[in-house]
Scaffold this motif. Structure first.
Motif, PDB file in Angstrom:
ATOM      1  N   ILE A 111       2.197  11.692   3.664  1.00 48.26           N
ATOM      2  CA  ILE A 111       1.536  10.445   4.054  1.00 48.26           C
ATOM      3  C   ILE A 111       1.769   9.377   2.993  1.00 48.26           C
ATOM      4  O   ILE A 111       2.062   8.213   3.302  1.00 48.26           O
ATOM      5  N   ILE A 112       1.646   9.773   1.723  1.00 50.85           N
ATOM      6  CA  ILE A 112       1.858   8.827   0.624  1.00 50.85           C
ATOM      7  C   ILE A 112       3.287   8.304   0.637  1.00 50.85           C
ATOM      8  O   ILE A 112       3.530   7.101   0.469  1.00 50.85           O
ATOM      9  N   ALA A 113       4.237   9.202   0.852  1.00 52.90           N
ATOM     10  CA  ALA A 113       5.648   8.798   0.852  1.00 52.90           C
ATOM     11  C   ALA A 113       5.938   7.812   1.979  1.00 52.90           C
ATOM     12  O   ALA A 113       6.624   6.796   1.767  1.00 52.90           O
ATOM     13  N   LEU A 114       5.436   8.081   3.169  1.00 53.41           N
ATOM     14  CA  LEU A 114       5.647   7.163   4.300  1.00 53.41           C
ATOM     15  C   LEU A 114       4.994   5.812   4.025  1.00 53.41           C
ATOM     16  O   LEU A 114       5.560   4.757   4.326  1.00 53.41           O
ATOM     17  N   PHE A 115       3.791   5.854   3.457  1.00 54.06           N
ATOM     18  CA  PHE A 115       3.090   4.606   3.143  1.00 54.06           C
ATOM     19  C   PHE A 115       3.882   3.762   2.146  1.00 54.06           C
ATOM     20  O   PHE A 115       4.086   2.563   2.352  1.00 54.06           O
ATOM     21  N   LYS A 116       4.328   4.397   1.062  1.00 50.60           N
ATOM     22  CA  LYS A 116       5.044   3.645   0.024  1.00 50.60           C
ATOM     23  C   LYS A 116       6.357   3.064   0.550  1.00 50.60           C
ATOM     24  O   LYS A 116       6.747   1.953   0.165  1.00 50.60           O
ATOM     25  N   GLU A 117       7.009   3.799   1.438  1.00 49.86           N
ATOM     26  CA  GLU A 117       8.301   3.354   1.956  1.00 49.86           C
ATOM     27  C   GLU A 117       8.169   2.267   3.024  1.00 49.86           C
ATOM     28  O   GLU A 117       8.896   1.268   3.002  1.00 49.86           O
ATOM     29  N   GLN A 118       7.215   2.436   3.940  1.00 50.64           N
ATOM     30  CA  GLN A 118       7.184   1.607   5.131  1.00 50.64           C
ATOM     31  C   GLN A 118       6.065   0.564   5.167  1.00 50.64           C
ATOM     32  O   GLN A 118       6.190  -0.452   5.841  1.00 50.64           O
ATOM     33  N   ILE A 119       4.955   0.806   4.460  1.00 50.79           N
ATOM     34  CA  ILE A 119       3.792  -0.076   4.599  1.00 50.79           C
ATOM     35  C   ILE A 119       3.483  -0.843   3.319  1.00 50.79           C
ATOM     36  O   ILE A 119       3.184  -2.050   3.364  1.00 50.79           O
ATOM     37  N   TYR A 120       3.574  -0.189   2.175  1.00 49.42           N
ATOM     38  CA  TYR A 120       3.231  -0.860   0.920  1.00 49.42           C
ATOM     39  C   TYR A 120       4.037  -2.130   0.661  1.00 49.42           C
ATOM     40  O   TYR A 120       3.489  -3.079   0.068  1.00 49.42           O
ATOM     41  N   PRO A 121       5.304  -2.238   1.080  1.00 52.41           N
ATOM     42  CA  PRO A 121       6.033  -3.495   0.851  1.00 52.41           C
ATOM     43  C   PRO A 121       5.354  -4.727   1.435  1.00 52.41           C
ATOM     44  O   PRO A 121       5.627  -5.847   1.001  1.00 52.41           O
ATOM     45  N   PHE A 122       4.445  -4.562   2.381  1.00 50.55           N
ATOM     46  CA  PHE A 122       3.761  -5.704   2.996  1.00 50.55           C
ATOM     47  C   PHE A 122       2.447  -6.041   2.297  1.00 50.55           C
ATOM     48  O   PHE A 122       1.777  -7.007   2.671  1.00 50.55           O
ATOM     49  N   PHE A 123       2.077  -5.265   1.284  1.00 54.05           N
ATOM     50  CA  PHE A 123       0.844  -5.524   0.539  1.00 54.05           C
ATOM     51  C   PHE A 123       1.068  -6.642  -0.473  1.00 54.05           C
ATOM     52  O   PHE A 123       2.152  -6.750  -1.053  1.00 54.05           O
ATOM     53  N   PRO A 124       0.054  -7.470  -0.717  1.00 49.49           N
ATOM     54  CA  PRO A 124       0.175  -8.464  -1.797  1.00 49.49           C
ATOM     55  C   PRO A 124       0.288  -7.754  -3.137  1.00 49.49           C
ATOM     56  O   PRO A 124      -0.299  -6.692  -3.341  1.00 49.49           O
ATOM     57  N   LYS A 125       1.041  -8.317  -4.027  1.00 48.32           N
ATOM     58  CA  LYS A 125       1.317  -7.649  -5.313  1.00 48.32           C
ATOM     59  C   LYS A 125       0.529  -8.264  -6.466  1.00 48.32           C
ATOM     60  O   LYS A 125       0.755  -7.929  -7.624  1.00 48.32           O
ATOM     61  N   ASP A 126      -0.386  -9.165  -6.150  1.00 48.31           N
ATOM     62  CA  ASP A 126      -1.147  -9.815  -7.223  1.00 48.31           C
ATOM     63  C   ASP A 126      -2.392  -9.022  -7.616  1.00 48.31           C
ATOM     64  O   ASP A 126      -3.124  -9.414  -8.521  1.00 48.31           O
ATOM     65  N   LYS A 127      -2.654  -7.904  -6.920  1.00 45.66           N
ATOM     66  CA  LYS A 127      -3.799  -7.058  -7.254  1.00 45.66           C
ATOM     67  C   LYS A 127      -3.349  -5.613  -7.352  1.00 45.66           C
ATOM     68  O   LYS A 127      -2.340  -5.217  -6.770  1.00 45.66           O
ATOM     69  N   GLN A 128      -4.144  -4.832  -8.057  1.00 47.77           N
ATOM     70  CA  GLN A 128      -3.764  -3.457  -8.340  1.00 47.77           C
ATOM     71  C   GLN A 128      -4.145  -2.527  -7.199  1.00 47.77           C
ATOM     72  O   GLN A 128      -5.298  -2.487  -6.761  1.00 47.77           O
ATOM     73  N   LEU A 129      -3.168  -1.756  -6.706  1.00 47.24           N
ATOM     74  CA  LEU A 129      -3.403  -0.689  -5.748  1.00 47.24           C
ATOM     75  C   LEU A 129      -3.008   0.629  -6.411  1.00 47.24           C
ATOM     76  O   LEU A 129      -1.845   0.822  -6.772  1.00 47.24           O
ATOM     77  N   ASN A 130      -3.978   1.517  -6.588  1.00 46.65           N
ATOM     78  CA  ASN A 130      -3.734   2.817  -7.210  1.00 46.65           C
ATOM     79  C   ASN A 130      -3.843   3.910  -6.156  1.00 46.65           C
ATOM     80  O   ASN A 130      -4.865   4.006  -5.465  1.00 46.65           O
ATOM     81  N   ILE A 131      -2.809   4.718  -6.019  1.00 51.83           N
ATOM     82  CA  ILE A 131      -2.850   5.840  -5.101  1.00 51.83           C
ATOM     83  C   ILE A 131      -2.785   7.120  -5.918  1.00 51.83           C
ATOM     84  O   ILE A 131      -1.825   7.356  -6.657  1.00 51.83           O
ATOM     85  N   ILE A 132      -3.820   7.947  -5.780  1.00 54.23           N
ATOM     86  CA  ILE A 132      -3.908   9.199  -6.519  1.00 54.23           C
ATOM     87  C   ILE A 132      -3.744  10.351  -5.540  1.00 54.23           C
ATOM     88  O   ILE A 132      -4.511  10.475  -4.580  1.00 54.23           O
ATOM     89  N   GLU A 133      -2.726  11.178  -5.790  1.00 57.18           N
ATOM     90  CA  GLU A 133      -2.512  12.343  -4.933  1.00 57.18           C
ATOM     91  C   GLU A 133      -3.454  13.452  -5.385  1.00 57.18           C
ATOM     92  O   GLU A 133      -3.260  14.084  -6.430  1.00 57.18           O
ATOM     93  N   ALA A 134      -4.486  13.678  -4.592  1.00 60.45           N
ATOM     94  CA  ALA A 134      -5.490  14.682  -4.955  1.00 60.45           C
ATOM     95  C   ALA A 134      -6.362  14.975  -3.740  1.00 60.45           C
ATOM     96  O   ALA A 134      -6.464  14.164  -2.822  1.00 60.45           O
ATOM     97  N   ASP A 135      -6.978  16.129  -3.753  1.00 61.20           N
ATOM     98  CA  ASP A 135      -8.002  16.443  -2.760  1.00 61.20           C
ATOM     99  C   ASP A 135      -9.261  15.650  -3.106  1.00 61.20           C
ATOM    100  O   ASP A 135      -9.722  15.666  -4.255  1.00 61.20           O
TER     101      ASP A 135
END
Length: 287
Positions: free
Chosen positions: A205-229
């Protein structure tokens, strides 16, 4: 889902709607509604009748009064524009992709196809009513499948049921569950939000998000994705410096309640954060 008839809640209408929605109605729904409309009724009444009869109600016999009283309150034609004009729908678009056991794709509601529109509501007389919508045109929405099963979507239901925590989001936001990034995106575009942290255990899910969806996010704020349960993450005793926590780790009410109960004890580790649980308003009727 069985029928309930208690002094406080009457699940008769809810049970009928659930029975219909769990049937295989999608392939013929447009044709069925058009057929009913040939008798001279409007599309809204035709969909109500289709759900009522398909859900086992005797809409012209013993259930007639309940059908006429409640179905107009819970089965309604909706306007697609507020959703197609939603910032996520307008600004995020992707190509269908697979990564491991996850598949990013677009699905659709057919013309007149009923779908869950919002949380359950309680009528003044105590009857619990589902909120069902349909459009008079085809409607496409983004989705993620895991092992072929629809697991995450951004539909009108998700948009409506996430409205409150998105409106309240400010400062540092924590989201348990990534999905298609709708909640994270809707928060990070707000001026009141400084950062968003997301806990997601599925690397596909993280890989698909980073490849296909994250490019449309604004880059002026911090988005942290932590792979964990998420539960394991919450077990760490460190106080969390977040202002709002949104929990969305479940598919529906039935698997949501036990997960919510696992999370609740960890709220004390977040001294200033307000917790929100997806579809919490609906879950309260089953707890």
């Amino acid at each position: 889902m069985e029928n309930y008839n208690t002094n406080k809640y009457n699940f008769k209408i809810l049970s009928a709607v659930a029975k219909f929605l769990n049937s295989n109605f999608e392939n013929t729904v447009t044709k069925d509604v058009l057929s009913i409309m040939e008798s001279g009724v409007l599309d809204e009444y035709a969909v109500q009748l289709l759900i009522g009869e398909g859900g086992g109600l005797d809409t012209y016999g013993e259930d007639r009064i309940d059908f006429l009283n409640y179905f107009p309150l819970c089965v309604k034609k909706r306007n697609p524009l507020p959703f197609t004009q939603n910032p996520y729908y307008k600004n995020v678009s992707f190509k269908s992709r697979k990564h491991g056991n996850a598949e990013l794709c677009y699905l659709n509601y057919k013309k007149y196809e009923p779908f869950v529109y919002d949380d359950l509501t309680e009528h003044l007389d105590g009857v619990v009513l589902p909120q069902i919508g349909f459009f008079d045109e085809e409607f496409y929405y983004p989705a993620v499948k895991e092992n072929g099963r629809i697991w995450m979507t951004v539909t009108p239901n998700e948009i409506n049921t996430m409205k409150e925590p998105i409106e309240k989001a400010n400062g540092k936001v924590l989201a348990l569950g990534l999905g298609l990034g709708y909640f994270a995106y809707s928060c990070i575009i707000k001026s009141e939000v400084s950062s968003v942290t997301v806990i997601e255990k599925n690397p596909d899910i993280i890989a698909l998000f980073k490849e296909q969806i994250y490019p449309f996010f604004p880059k002026d704020k911090q988005l942290n994705i932590i792979e964990a349960d998420a539960i394991e993450y919450l077990k760490k005793p460190t106080e969390r410096d977040f202002d709002l926590v949104f929990c969305d780790l479940w598919h529906d009410v039935l698997d949501g309640i036990p997960l919510k109960n696992k999370i609740k004890p960890f709220e004390d580790n977040f001294k200033k954060a307000k917790f929100y649980y997806w579809i919490d308003k609906s879950m309260k009727y089953y707890e």
